[in-house]
Design a protein around this motif. Structure first.
Motif, mmCIF file in Angstrom:
data_model
loop_
_atom_site.group_PDB
_atom_site.id
_atom_site.type_symbol
_atom_site.label_atom_id
_atom_site.label_comp_id
_atom_site.label_asym_id
_atom_site.label_seq_id
_atom_site.Cartn_x
_atom_site.Cartn_y
_atom_site.Cartn_z
ATOM 1 N N THR A 174 0.834 -1.204 0.000
ATOM 2 C CA THR A 174 0.000 0.000 0.000
ATOM 3 C C THR A 174 0.869 1.254 0.000
ATOM 4 O OG1 THR A 174 -1.741 -1.174 1.180
ATOM 5 C CG2 THR A 174 -1.840 1.221 1.233
ATOM 6 N N ALA A 175 1.936 1.238 0.786
ATOM 7 C CA ALA A 175 2.852 2.383 0.828
ATOM 8 C C ALA A 175 3.508 2.599 -0.533
ATOM 9 C CB ALA A 175 3.905 2.183 1.909
ATOM 10 N N ASN A 176 3.912 1.518 -1.183
ATOM 11 C CA ASN A 176 4.525 1.634 -2.512
ATOM 12 C C ASN A 176 3.532 2.185 -3.525
ATOM 13 O OD1 ASN A 176 7.014 0.670 -1.678
ATOM 14 N ND2 ASN A 176 6.567 -1.449 -2.228
ATOM 15 N N GLN A 177 2.296 1.700 -3.476
ATOM 16 C CA GLN A 177 1.281 2.193 -4.399
ATOM 17 C C GLN A 177 0.996 3.671 -4.164
ATOM 18 O OE1 GLN A 177 -2.005 -0.472 -3.768
ATOM 19 N NE2 GLN A 177 -1.160 -2.076 -5.073
ATOM 20 N N ALA A 178 0.936 4.076 -2.899
ATOM 21 C CA ALA A 178 0.698 5.481 -2.572
ATOM 22 C C ALA A 178 1.856 6.340 -3.064
ATOM 23 C CB ALA A 178 0.503 5.653 -1.069
ATOM 24 N N SER A 179 3.070 5.846 -2.862
ATOM 25 C CA SER A 179 4.254 6.585 -3.309
ATOM 26 C C SER A 179 4.235 6.758 -4.831
ATOM 27 C CB SER A 179 5.508 5.845 -2.884
ATOM 28 O OG SER A 179 6.665 6.492 -3.355
ATOM 29 N N GLU A 180 3.895 5.698 -5.549
ATOM 30 C CA GLU A 180 3.817 5.774 -7.011
ATOM 31 C C GLU A 180 2.715 6.732 -7.458
ATOM 32 O OE1 GLU A 180 3.414 1.792 -8.507
ATOM 33 O OE2 GLU A 180 5.345 1.177 -7.702
ATOM 34 N N ALA A 181 1.604 6.705 -6.758
ATOM 35 C CA ALA A 181 0.485 7.589 -7.112
ATOM 36 C C ALA A 181 0.872 9.050 -6.898
ATOM 37 C CB ALA A 181 -0.746 7.240 -6.288
ATOM 38 N N PHE A 182 1.499 9.340 -5.762
ATOM 39 C CA PHE A 182 1.915 10.726 -5.502
ATOM 40 C C PHE A 182 3.003 11.165 -6.473
ATOM 41 C CE2 PHE A 182 0.095 10.078 -1.155
ATOM 42 C CZ PHE A 182 -0.848 11.088 -1.231
ATOM 43 N N GLY B 190 3.346 10.073 -9.551
ATOM 44 C CA GLY B 190 2.650 10.342 -10.817
ATOM 45 C C GLY B 190 1.909 11.658 -10.771
ATOM 46 N N PHE B 191 1.297 11.958 -9.657
ATOM 47 C CA PHE B 191 0.569 13.216 -9.480
ATOM 48 C C PHE B 191 1.534 14.401 -9.553
ATOM 49 C CE2 PHE B 191 -1.531 16.403 -6.706
ATOM 50 C CZ PHE B 191 -2.667 16.616 -7.472
ATOM 51 N N GLY B 192 2.685 14.228 -8.901
ATOM 52 C CA GLY B 192 3.717 15.295 -8.924
ATOM 53 C C GLY B 192 4.246 15.528 -10.329
ATOM 54 N N LYS C 33 2.577 15.001 -13.098
ATOM 55 C CA LYS C 33 1.517 15.668 -13.858
ATOM 56 C C LYS C 33 1.477 17.167 -13.561
ATOM 57 C CE LYS C 33 -1.599 11.826 -14.615
ATOM 58 N NZ LYS C 33 -2.923 11.259 -14.369
ATOM 59 N N LEU C 34 1.774 17.520 -12.329
ATOM 60 C CA LEU C 34 1.776 18.925 -11.948
ATOM 61 C C LEU C 34 3.078 19.615 -12.330
ATOM 62 C CD1 LEU C 34 0.109 18.835 -8.415
ATOM 63 C CD2 LEU C 34 -0.917 19.558 -10.563
ATOM 64 N N GLY C 35 4.044 18.827 -12.792
ATOM 65 C CA GLY C 35 5.335 19.387 -13.158
ATOM 66 C C GLY C 35 6.251 19.630 -11.991
ATOM 67 N N LEU C 36 5.917 19.058 -10.844
ATOM 68 C CA LEU C 36 6.763 19.222 -9.669
ATOM 69 C C LEU C 36 7.909 18.231 -9.647
ATOM 70 C CD1 LEU C 36 3.939 19.682 -6.998
ATOM 71 C CD2 LEU C 36 5.276 21.478 -8.129
ATOM 72 N N LEU C 37 7.718 17.110 -10.288
ATOM 73 C CA LEU C 37 8.750 16.063 -10.336
ATOM 74 C C LEU C 37 9.074 15.733 -11.781
ATOM 75 C CD1 LEU C 37 7.312 13.608 -7.659
ATOM 76 C CD2 LEU C 37 9.182 15.209 -7.333
ATOM 77 N N LYS C 38 10.266 15.245 -12.003
ATOM 78 C CA LYS C 38 10.668 14.832 -13.349
ATOM 79 C C LYS C 38 10.535 13.347 -13.502
ATOM 80 C CE LYS C 38 13.808 18.630 -14.100
ATOM 81 N NZ LYS C 38 15.109 19.043 -14.503
#
Length: 76
Positions: free
Chosen positions: A57-65, A67-69, A71-76
């Motif tokens: 669950t932690a890994n899935q949450a990390s991947e989701a965040f 991916g979200f980051g 999409k927002l252009g906060l992460l590469k």
């Protein structure tokens, strides 16, 4: 003589009774030990399964965040 024979018989019965009680006690203790061991194995399995679920669950949450980051252009 008959009294001696009865005394011997009484001692044999008492000894046999004590052996039976001792054997029954040992068997009961073995059953308790086996039940305790089985219970501990079940607890260990539940703990392992729970930890695996938490990690997944932690890994899935990390991947989701992540991916979200992205999409927002906060992460590469």
């Amino acid at each position: 003589m008959a009294s001696k024979g009865l005394q011997d018989l009484k001692q044999q019965v008492e000894a046999a009774t004590q052996e039976a009680v001792t054997a029954a006690g040992a068997t009961a203790q073995q059953m308790v030990d086996e039940a305790t061991e089985a219970g501990q194995k079940a607890i260990d399995q539940v703990a392992k399964s729970t930890q695996e679920t938490i990690n997944e669950t932690a890994n899935q949450a990390s991947e989701a965040f992540s991916g979200f980051g992205k999409k927002l252009g906060l992460l590469k």
